[in-house]
Design a protein around this motif. Structure first.
Motif, PDB file in Angstrom:
ATOM      1  N   LEU B  64       0.795  -1.291   0.059  1.00  0.00           N
ATOM      2  CA  LEU B  64       0.174  -0.085   0.102  1.00  0.00           C
ATOM      3  C   LEU B  64       1.002   1.341   0.091  1.00  0.00           C
ATOM      4  CD1 LEU B  64      -3.282   0.655   2.077  1.00  0.00           C
ATOM      5  CD2 LEU B  64      -1.504   2.334   1.987  1.00  0.00           C
ATOM      6  N   LEU B  65       0.650   2.156  -0.703  1.00  0.00           N
ATOM      7  CA  LEU B  65       1.420   3.210  -0.829  1.00  0.00           C
ATOM      8  C   LEU B  65       0.439   4.673  -0.544  1.00  0.00           C
ATOM      9  CD1 LEU B  65       4.022   4.910  -1.908  1.00  0.00           C
ATOM     10  CD2 LEU B  65       3.003   4.995  -4.098  1.00  0.00           C
ATOM     11  N   ILE B  66       0.855   5.519   0.435  1.00  0.00           N
ATOM     12  CA  ILE B  66       0.155   6.522   0.883  1.00  0.00           C
ATOM     13  C   ILE B  66       0.843   7.663  -0.028  1.00  0.00           C
ATOM     14  CG2 ILE B  66      -0.268   8.221   2.668  1.00  0.00           C
ATOM     15  CD1 ILE B  66      -0.377   6.154   4.652  1.00  0.00           C
ATOM     16  N   LEU B  67       0.119   8.191  -1.033  1.00  0.00           N
ATOM     17  CA  LEU B  67       0.642   9.043  -1.796  1.00  0.00           C
ATOM     18  C   LEU B  67       0.355  10.479  -1.556  1.00  0.00           C
ATOM     19  CD1 LEU B  67       2.102   9.666  -4.586  1.00  0.00           C
ATOM     20  CD2 LEU B  67      -0.076   9.425  -5.620  1.00  0.00           C
ATOM     21  N   VAL B  68       1.155  11.393  -1.329  1.00  0.00           N
ATOM     22  CA  VAL B  68       0.877  12.961  -0.814  1.00  0.00           C
ATOM     23  C   VAL B  68       1.117  13.636  -1.904  1.00  0.00           C
ATOM     24  CG1 VAL B  68       1.282  14.567   0.860  1.00  0.00           C
ATOM     25  CG2 VAL B  68       1.437  12.303   1.632  1.00  0.00           C
ATOM     26  N   THR B  69       0.362  14.169  -2.525  1.00  0.00           N
ATOM     27  CA  THR B  69       0.342  15.546  -3.631  1.00  0.00           C
ATOM     28  C   THR B  69      -0.220  16.651  -3.145  1.00  0.00           C
ATOM     29  OG1 THR B  69      -1.404  14.542  -4.823  1.00  0.00           O
ATOM     30  CG2 THR B  69       0.645  13.723  -5.609  1.00  0.00           C
ATOM     31  N   SER B  70      -0.098  17.469  -3.799  1.00  0.00           N
ATOM     32  CA  SER B  70      -1.115  18.922  -3.615  1.00  0.00           C
ATOM     33  C   SER B  70      -2.395  18.852  -4.056  1.00  0.00           C
ATOM     34  CB  SER B  70      -0.391  20.221  -3.958  1.00  0.00           C
ATOM     35  OG  SER B  70      -0.707  20.168  -5.328  1.00  0.00           O
ATOM     36  N   ASP B  71      -3.347  19.450  -3.675  1.00  0.00           N
ATOM     37  CA  ASP B  71      -4.779  19.686  -4.277  1.00  0.00           C
ATOM     38  C   ASP B  71      -4.809  20.546  -5.495  1.00  0.00           C
ATOM     39  OD1 ASP B  71      -6.022  17.975  -2.597  1.00  0.00           O
ATOM     40  OD2 ASP B  71      -6.734  19.524  -1.030  1.00  0.00           O
ATOM     41  N   ARG B  72      -3.989  21.482  -5.359  1.00  0.00           N
ATOM     42  CA  ARG B  72      -3.827  22.579  -6.561  1.00  0.00           C
ATOM     43  C   ARG B  72      -2.773  22.517  -7.465  1.00  0.00           C
ATOM     44  NH1 ARG B  72      -4.386  27.588  -3.937  1.00  0.00           N
ATOM     45  NH2 ARG B  72      -3.494  26.424  -1.961  1.00  0.00           N
ATOM     46  N   GLY B  73      -2.469  23.285  -8.502  1.00  0.00           N
ATOM     47  CA  GLY B  73      -1.550  23.072  -9.507  1.00  0.00           C
ATOM     48  C   GLY B  73      -0.816  24.432  -9.478  1.00  0.00           C
ATOM     49  N   ALA B 135      -7.130   8.546   6.211  1.00  0.00           N
ATOM     50  CA  ALA B 135      -6.106   7.929   5.215  1.00  0.00           C
ATOM     51  C   ALA B 135      -5.190   6.989   6.112  1.00  0.00           C
ATOM     52  CB  ALA B 135      -5.331   8.827   4.481  1.00  0.00           C
ATOM     53  N   VAL B 136      -4.952   7.478   7.332  1.00  0.00           N
ATOM     54  CA  VAL B 136      -3.897   6.565   7.866  1.00  0.00           C
ATOM     55  C   VAL B 136      -4.606   5.520   8.687  1.00  0.00           C
ATOM     56  CG1 VAL B 136      -2.211   6.753   9.721  1.00  0.00           C
ATOM     57  CG2 VAL B 136      -2.830   8.724   8.422  1.00  0.00           C
ATOM     58  N   THR B 137      -5.671   5.831   9.012  1.00  0.00           N
ATOM     59  CA  THR B 137      -6.523   4.454   9.755  1.00  0.00           C
ATOM     60  C   THR B 137      -6.786   3.487   8.461  1.00  0.00           C
ATOM     61  OG1 THR B 137      -7.476   6.321  11.021  1.00  0.00           O
ATOM     62  CG2 THR B 137      -8.723   3.863  10.851  1.00  0.00           C
ATOM     63  N   VAL B 138      -6.930   3.909   7.468  1.00  0.00           N
ATOM     64  CA  VAL B 138      -7.411   2.846   6.330  1.00  0.00           C
ATOM     65  C   VAL B 138      -6.232   1.953   6.088  1.00  0.00           C
ATOM     66  CG1 VAL B 138      -7.889   2.386   3.927  1.00  0.00           C
ATOM     67  CG2 VAL B 138      -9.247   3.849   5.089  1.00  0.00           C
ATOM     68  N   ALA B 139      -4.866   2.790   5.900  1.00  0.00           N
ATOM     69  CA  ALA B 139      -3.602   2.011   5.846  1.00  0.00           C
ATOM     70  C   ALA B 139      -3.603   0.926   6.961  1.00  0.00           C
ATOM     71  CB  ALA B 139      -2.483   3.052   5.685  1.00  0.00           C
ATOM     72  N   ARG B 140      -3.655   1.491   8.182  1.00  0.00           N
ATOM     73  CA  ARG B 140      -3.188   0.726   9.221  1.00  0.00           C
ATOM     74  C   ARG B 140      -4.076  -0.351   9.255  1.00  0.00           C
ATOM     75  NH1 ARG B 140      -4.162   4.716  13.776  1.00  0.00           N
ATOM     76  NH2 ARG B 140      -6.218   3.605  14.009  1.00  0.00           N
ATOM     77  N   ASP B 141      -5.323  -0.424   9.150  1.00  0.00           N
ATOM     78  CA  ASP B 141      -6.395  -1.541   8.922  1.00  0.00           C
ATOM     79  C   ASP B 141      -5.978  -2.442   8.136  1.00  0.00           C
ATOM     80  OD1 ASP B 141      -7.672  -0.151  11.149  1.00  0.00           O
ATOM     81  OD2 ASP B 141      -9.338   0.512   9.747  1.00  0.00           O
TER      82      ASP B 141
END
Lengths: 139, 271
Positions: B64-73, B135-141
């Motif tokens: 599982l990859l938690i991918l952090v990007t920005s909301d805006r460009g 998002a963290v909770t889903v990854a952990r579960d």
């Protein structure tokens, strides 16, 4: 001067308190704890409740929804969860996040959308190369 | 053209001030993160390596990859570079599902059909822990249920305003930080160390993701500051070029008119 405890109350979002104390009371998960200077090192989770910091007869109160209490002979650190924190709320929000992703997946994507996506990426990459070139030319 | 330049210049100033604000927030979260790491090191040294599933390596079948990007460009190559790093991660290894924080990464991987099992976006320019916890909770579960055997985190690290580095790091199994010299403390644990450890680890993971989100946001504003500065400069060059062109055209017109007048006058004189 009598011994003092250095007290730090921190959350992941920032420091909530820093100062000296004669006495600290915290809601340990196994029961309420009172800490005086020269206490033995101790590590315990916290239950929701209030942390009381007493110094020179004045008392300050902090609400914590959980976290950890770390005690050293001259130091007390409260690693507090943020006050809004509640596990049942987290679960509900996690479920929401999952649903959002599922409904996104269910929206079928046309070939046109796919093409638009790769075109967008190609454009972005082209722009990057251009910026790179321009930077080099200027140097 | 001058209007555009004013806009990009204003955006540059706004991005620069937001960058400072995010850096302050990242700074504010340091005391918690540092002490958390120290405490975790101590507790882990008192328990066995297999005291908690978060510390136990197992054969990797799915990731599982938690991918952090920005909301805006409008942030130069920030998200493109992060997405490219994500693609590399996905291609080099076992099957991957995504858990995205931020719109740009979500939108891209949704379009190319990589499974996204959870997403969080619109966390704004002042994200709080509770905004990213889902998002963290889903990854952990997913990890605890055995659906995935590794959780990694991808974000863009702000090294300096001109050095933004896409960074991939394994989050679970947790790598317990090395002990620093002279920090050994023999705690009394209440309850048992294993129980304390079980409560610490999820918080530690959350703090890591939160720090990554702030770091990524700092990178976003840095990228935006640079992008807008370039745009302002480019607009400046264009303004110069256009001004030059306008003057040339005007001069050419005047010359032409003058030569016509002179020509006409000469024709009259000759006639």
């Amino acid at each position: 001067m009598a011994d003092k405890l250095h007290v730090d109350i921190v959350t992941v979002e920032g420091r909530r308190f820093r100062g000296d104390a004669d006495f600290v009371v915290a809601p340990g998960s196994e029961g309420e704890l009172g800490v005086l200077p020269r206490h033995i090192p101790l590590l315990t989770p916290l239950a929701p409740g209030s942390v009381r910091v007493r110094n020179d007869g004045e008392e300050q109160l902090f609400f914590v929804s959980g976290g950890f209490l770390e005690v050293r002979p001259d130091q007390v650190t409260v690693l507090a969860d943020s006050a809004e924190r509640a596990d049942d709320i987290d679960e509900a929000r996690a479920e929401e996040a999952r649903h959002r992703a599922e409904s996104l997946l269910q929206q079928k994507l046309s070939d046109a959308d796919q093409a638009a996506a790769s075109a967008a990426l190609a454009r972005a990459e082209a722009r990057l190369r251009l910026a790179e070139l321009r930077r080099r030319r200027r140097v | 053209m001058k209007n555009t330049q004013q806009i990009t210049r204003a955006m540059q100033a706004v991005a620069a001030s937001k960058l400072r604000r995010v850096q302050t927030r990242a700074e504010a979260s340091r005391p918690y993160a540092d002490r958390m790491a120290e405490v975790l090191t101590e507790v882990a040294s008192r328990t066995s390596g297999s005291a908690h599933p978060f510390l136990t390596e197992r054969p990797i079948k799915k990731r599982l990859l938690i991918l952090v990007t920005s909301d805006r460009g409008l942030a130069g190559g920030l998200n493109v570079n992060a997405i490219r790093a994500g693609l590399t991660y996905i291609r080099q290894g076992e099957d991957t599902v995504l858990d995205t924080i931020g719109r740009k990464g979500r939108d891209y991987f949704r379009r190319i059909g990589v499974p996204i099992i959870a997403e969080v976006s619109q966390t704004g320019d002042r994200p709080e822990l509770k905004d990213i916890l889902p998002a963290v909770t889903v990854a952990r579960d997913e990890y605890l249920k055995g659906n995935v055997d590794q959780v990694a985190l991808l974000y863009t690290h702000f090294a300096s305003i001109s050095k933004l580095e896409p960074t991939v790091r394994v989050l679970i199994p947790v790598q317990v930080p090395e002990r620093k010299e002279g920090l050994r403390v023999d705690y009394l644990y209440e309850p048992e160390p294993e129980e304390v450890l079980a409560r610490l680890l999820p918080r530690y993971v959350e703090a890591q993701v939160y720090a990554a989100v702030l770091d990524n946001l700092a990178s976003f504003y840095a990228a935006q500051t640079v992008a807008m500065r370039n745009a302002t400069d480019n607009a400046g060059e264009l303004i110069d070029d256009l001004t030059m062109l306008r003057n040339k055209v005007r001069q050419a017109t005047i010359t032409k008119e003058l030569s016509e007048i002179v020509g006409g006058a000469e024709a009259l004189a000759a006639g």
